[in-house]
Design a protein around this motif. Structure first.
Motif, PDB file in Angstrom:
ATOM      1  N   GLY A   1       6.604 -17.047  25.438  1.00  0.00           N
ATOM      2  CA  GLY A   1       6.830 -18.254  24.596  1.00  0.00           C
ATOM      3  C   GLY A   1       8.262 -18.880  25.022  1.00  0.00           C
ATOM      4  O   GLY A   1       8.562 -18.420  26.266  1.00  0.00           O
TER       5      GLY A   1
ATOM      6  N   VAL B   1      12.918 -18.894  17.341  1.00  0.00           N
ATOM      7  CA  VAL B   1      12.361 -19.995  18.019  1.00  0.00           C
ATOM      8  C   VAL B   1      13.717 -20.753  18.524  1.00  0.00           C
ATOM      9  O   VAL B   1      13.516 -21.655  19.265  1.00  0.00           O
TER      10      VAL B   1
ATOM     11  N   TYR C   1       1.511 -24.788  20.831  1.00  0.00           N
ATOM     12  CA  TYR C   1       1.630 -24.922  22.222  1.00  0.00           C
ATOM     13  C   TYR C   1       2.015 -26.247  22.533  1.00  0.00           C
ATOM     14  O   TYR C   1       1.565 -27.132  22.123  1.00  0.00           O
TER      15      TYR C   1
ATOM     16  N   VAL D   1       3.504 -24.473  26.682  1.00  0.00           N
ATOM     17  CA  VAL D   1       3.989 -22.853  26.040  1.00  0.00           C
ATOM     18  C   VAL D   1       4.087 -22.792  24.601  1.00  0.00           C
ATOM     19  O   VAL D   1       4.366 -23.889  24.118  1.00  0.00           O
ATOM     20  N   PHE D   2       3.830 -21.680  24.248  1.00  0.00           N
ATOM     21  CA  PHE D   2       3.960 -21.310  22.805  1.00  0.00           C
ATOM     22  C   PHE D   2       5.483 -21.347  22.198  1.00  0.00           C
ATOM     23  O   PHE D   2       6.455 -20.537  23.120  1.00  0.00           O
ATOM     24  N   TRP D   3       5.689 -21.877  21.407  1.00  0.00           N
ATOM     25  CA  TRP D   3       7.072 -22.054  20.558  1.00  0.00           C
ATOM     26  C   TRP D   3       7.291 -21.003  19.592  1.00  0.00           C
ATOM     27  O   TRP D   3       6.752 -20.997  18.371  1.00  0.00           O
ATOM     28  N   SER D   4       7.948 -19.959  20.383  1.00  0.00           N
ATOM     29  CA  SER D   4       8.308 -18.794  19.623  1.00  0.00           C
ATOM     30  C   SER D   4       8.526 -17.561  20.761  1.00  0.00           C
ATOM     31  O   SER D   4       7.819 -17.762  21.818  1.00  0.00           O
ATOM     32  N   TYR D   5       9.349 -16.676  20.582  1.00  0.00           N
ATOM     33  CA  TYR D   5       9.586 -15.772  21.634  1.00  0.00           C
ATOM     34  C   TYR D   5      10.113 -14.460  20.963  1.00  0.00           C
ATOM     35  O   TYR D   5      11.071 -14.344  20.165  1.00  0.00           O
TER      36      TYR D   5
ATOM     37  N   ARG E   1       1.491 -13.416  21.519  1.00  0.00           N
ATOM     38  CA  ARG E   1       1.476 -14.607  22.199  1.00  0.00           C
ATOM     39  C   ARG E   1       3.182 -14.909  22.398  1.00  0.00           C
ATOM     40  O   ARG E   1       3.507 -15.460  23.280  1.00  0.00           O
ATOM     41  N   ALA E   2       4.155 -14.315  21.567  1.00  0.00           N
ATOM     42  CA  ALA E   2       5.622 -14.714  21.504  1.00  0.00           C
ATOM     43  C   ALA E   2       6.380 -14.062  22.749  1.00  0.00           C
ATOM     44  O   ALA E   2       7.215 -14.519  23.125  1.00  0.00           O
TER      45      ALA E   2
ATOM     46  N   ALA F   1      12.210 -19.979  28.710  1.00  0.00           N
ATOM     47  CA  ALA F   1      10.681 -19.423  28.472  1.00  0.00           C
ATOM     48  C   ALA F   1      10.355 -18.309  29.492  1.00  0.00           C
ATOM     49  O   ALA F   1      11.019 -18.331  30.509  1.00  0.00           O
TER      50      ALA F   1
END
Length: 223
Positions: free
Chosen positions: A143, A73, A40, A56-60, A139-140, A130
């Motif tokens: 993200g 990412v 994050y 914010v969580f890095w990955s989506y 969580r992604a 994001a």
């Protein structure tokens, strides 16, 4: 692509140099020299008229895309108008402030990391997309990704892709919710800093391990 970056100043420092003295903070992240996906990190964005810096969580991966597309990412700038990315281009534009990013050269098992940064050592304002909503399963779903473009000139010796970086004034325009997705994309293409604005040097292979954090990781490696 960009798989690691150096965000070794505080979120409040980045807000100050960005010209956001009124920023609303929801960030507990500490400075980090070796930021890896799955962590994050503070992102700058505009929400309901407020200048915000949120972790914010890095990955989506979009919620509806579970089992259909991989978690990523980065997002290619030439793909941002497709069905997958356009909703975020419209309402999820963000900035990741950083000191630099890392790329690698060499063969597997002997990878050499390089720290890439502005020649004037000013902070970088990396374009990001994001989803600032919540998530249900992964969580992604909530993200972010960094926006990347083709590398050019000498940067090709390090990697064939690079993050899109703007000056602070242009980064604020990117964040403006009144700017349409098409206008934001045109800005990103026109105003991206050229390869000539950057330099790079070898750094310790300690960067290769995602969990490692140390100020020496961003220091030039002595030959």
């Amino acid at each position: 692509m960009c798989g690691r970056f150096d965000q070794s100043q505080t979120a409040r420092y980045y807000a100050s140099v960005f010209g956001w003295p009124d920023a609303v903070f929801d960030s507990e992240a500490s400075p980090a020299w070796n930021v890896a996906p799955g962590s994050y990190r503070p992102l700058m964005h505009v929400q309901d008229g407020e200048h915000r810096i949120d972790d914010v969580f890095w990955s989506y991966r979009a919620r509806w895309a579970e089992g259909k597309v991989p978690i990523v990412v980065n997002a290619r700038i030439d793909k941002l108008t497709n069905r997958y990315w356009k909703p975020l281009l419209k309402s999820g534009r963000a900035i990741v402030p950083a000191e630099g990013w890392y790329e690698w050269t060499g063969e597997k098992g002997a990878k050499q990391p390089w720290h890439i940064h502005r020649k004037d050592r000013a902070p970088l304002f990396l374009l990001a997309l994001a989803n600032f909503g919540g998530f249900t399963e992964n969580r992604a779903e909530a993200g972010f990704v960094l926006v990347t473009d083709d590398a050019q000139d000498g940067m090709l010796d390090i990697h064939d892709r690079r993050p899109v970086v703007l000056e602070a004034a242009d980064a604020q325009l990117w964040l403006d919710p009144a700017r349409s997705p098409e206008e934001a994309l045109d800005l990103a293409r026109r105003a991206a800093l050229p390869p000539a604005a950057f330099e790079w040097y070898k750094v310790s292979t300690a960067v290769n391990r995602a969990g490692n954090q140390d100020p020496q990781m961003a220091v030039p490696l002595l030959d």
